[in-house]
Design an enzyme around this catalytic site. Sequence first.
Site, mmCIF file in Angstrom:
data_model
loop_
_atom_site.group_PDB
_atom_site.id
_atom_site.type_symbol
_atom_site.label_atom_id
_atom_site.label_comp_id
_atom_site.label_asym_id
_atom_site.label_seq_id
_atom_site.Cartn_x
_atom_site.Cartn_y
_atom_site.Cartn_z
ATOM 1 N N LYS A 92 46.636 81.527 42.006
ATOM 2 C CA LYS A 92 46.674 80.236 41.308
ATOM 3 C C LYS A 92 46.895 80.367 39.803
ATOM 4 O O LYS A 92 47.456 79.479 39.176
ATOM 5 C CB LYS A 92 45.395 79.457 41.598
ATOM 6 C CG LYS A 92 45.369 78.931 43.029
ATOM 7 C CD LYS A 92 44.454 77.748 43.179
ATOM 8 C CE LYS A 92 44.621 77.105 44.552
ATOM 9 N NZ LYS A 92 44.032 77.948 45.627
ATOM 10 N N GLU A 114 42.650 68.629 39.413
ATOM 11 C CA GLU A 114 41.802 68.358 40.569
ATOM 12 C C GLU A 114 41.417 69.704 41.174
ATOM 13 O O GLU A 114 42.131 70.692 41.000
ATOM 14 C CB GLU A 114 42.579 67.535 41.615
ATOM 15 C CG GLU A 114 43.485 68.350 42.563
ATOM 16 C CD GLU A 114 44.671 69.051 41.890
ATOM 17 O OE1 GLU A 114 45.043 68.626 40.777
ATOM 18 O OE2 GLU A 114 45.204 70.008 42.472
ATOM 19 N N SER A 381 46.885 86.235 49.414
ATOM 20 C CA SER A 381 46.827 85.246 48.335
ATOM 21 C C SER A 381 45.586 85.342 47.465
ATOM 22 O O SER A 381 45.628 84.973 46.300
ATOM 23 C CB SER A 381 46.967 83.841 48.905
ATOM 24 O OG SER A 381 45.950 83.581 49.859
HETATM 25 C C1 LIG Z 1 44.069 77.646 46.964
HETATM 26 C C2 LIG Z 1 44.320 78.821 47.805
HETATM 27 C C3 LIG Z 1 45.215 78.799 48.890
HETATM 28 C C4 LIG Z 1 45.907 77.549 49.340
HETATM 29 O O1 LIG Z 1 46.768 76.978 48.412
HETATM 30 P P1 LIG Z 1 48.353 77.115 48.528
HETATM 31 O O2 LIG Z 1 48.863 76.156 47.514
HETATM 32 O O3 LIG Z 1 48.738 76.745 49.926
HETATM 33 O O4 LIG Z 1 48.701 78.518 48.218
HETATM 34 C C5 LIG Z 1 45.437 79.971 49.586
HETATM 35 N N1 LIG Z 1 44.814 81.117 49.270
HETATM 36 C C6 LIG Z 1 43.940 81.183 48.237
HETATM 37 C C7 LIG Z 1 43.290 82.481 47.941
HETATM 38 C C8 LIG Z 1 43.663 80.050 47.471
HETATM 39 O O5 LIG Z 1 42.793 80.124 46.444
#
Ligand SMILES: *Cc1c(COP(=O)(O)O)cnc(C)c1O
Length: 399
Positions: A92, A114, A381
Amino acid sequence: MNMNEQRQIDGWFGEFGGRYVPETLVAALDQLADAWAEARSDPDFERGFRDLLRHYVGRATPLTYAPRLTEHAGGASIWLKREDLAHTGAHKINNTIGQALLTRRMGKQRVIAETGAGQHGVATATACARFGLDCEVYMGAEDVRRQSLNVFRMKLLGAKVNVVEDGSRTLKDATNAAMRDWMESVDHTHYIIGSVVGPHPFPSLVRSFQSVIGRETREQCMEVLGRLPDRIVACVGGGSNAAGIFTEFIDDPEVALVGIEAGGRGESSGDHASTLVHGEPGVLHGSRSIVLQDHDGQTADVHSCSAGLDYPGVGPEHAHWHTSGRVEYRGVSDERAIEAFCLLSELEGCIPALETAHAIAGAVDDAATMDPDQHLVINLSGRGDKDAEEARRLLGDLD
Ligand SMILES: *Cc1c(COP(=O)(O)O)cnc(C)c1O
């Protein structure tokens, strides 16, 4: 001009996207689109952004081979794109740093955002601290209760947290509250949206800031494998980490792209957040996409063990990739995600975010059907430290 650039200019991805907003916001969205277009043609902006990605976020993140997960799956070689190693522990931050730079460029001093679980709130508060911007984060009262540590983190980083008591008191309500704030404050405030959702230009802007994931992955695959991977798997909430890695491969039909949504605890409405699997075209939070909704068009309740996937909408570009068949989308249940959370921890020494664990479960299924000389990349992610408490609640003390 390549296809990516064309897509960014008009704000439409096939029949999805656009701007479904009150008139008061149109000027601000135009201003943002103009500022971004200017920034993109300014080598200083690009250089500044890359420099921060390198020296502040800690990029490039590694592409790590996962030998024991590969052996466990018994098919393709599995690689992990390590967004868990980016500053603040997830992808993020790539977006919030980019948008904070744009905020400064537009001469605005105040930022709102948000947040659901608090990850985007923390990443926004971090970027605002780095640039000395005033930061207010809207968060549903229910999420504030569930994620009190992230509320404290945001405050430590100098942000103000506004608790939202409307509706189900979760992410959807926090987003509505942030939109209301923006309508009244738009001349001095920028709204940093946290995923590839919302009105144009947000979906293409956020995707562009996140596309560094895909660019690095492509370079790393060429360097290590001497070719592109056969398959890439990512989890999809709003869709920013998935769009960030997919977009650099969208024009390479030999690379299969798979998005994994939250299958929750069942197929009935209210039990999952598999928007593309079960949703219908509709409008949510300023753009036309695919939405989980009832017969009257009211947004459905959603459920997932992972707060970051617990959203009834999805970015319009994903709706387009789904409809065109370029990307395959499937759901993975809470139960299988929690299994995969344990699996990656035990086999590779990486505790993944619960969101990411969905992608791991989906990837293991896919790798098993592939040949040993093929390669599969999972977009890791985020790290799972934030979820350790919740996992302990679900799993017990493991002894
Ligand atoms: C917020 C988040 C997501 C989901 O958000 P996307 O916009 O779909 O990427 C996925 N993995 C992690 C670690 C997150 O913090």
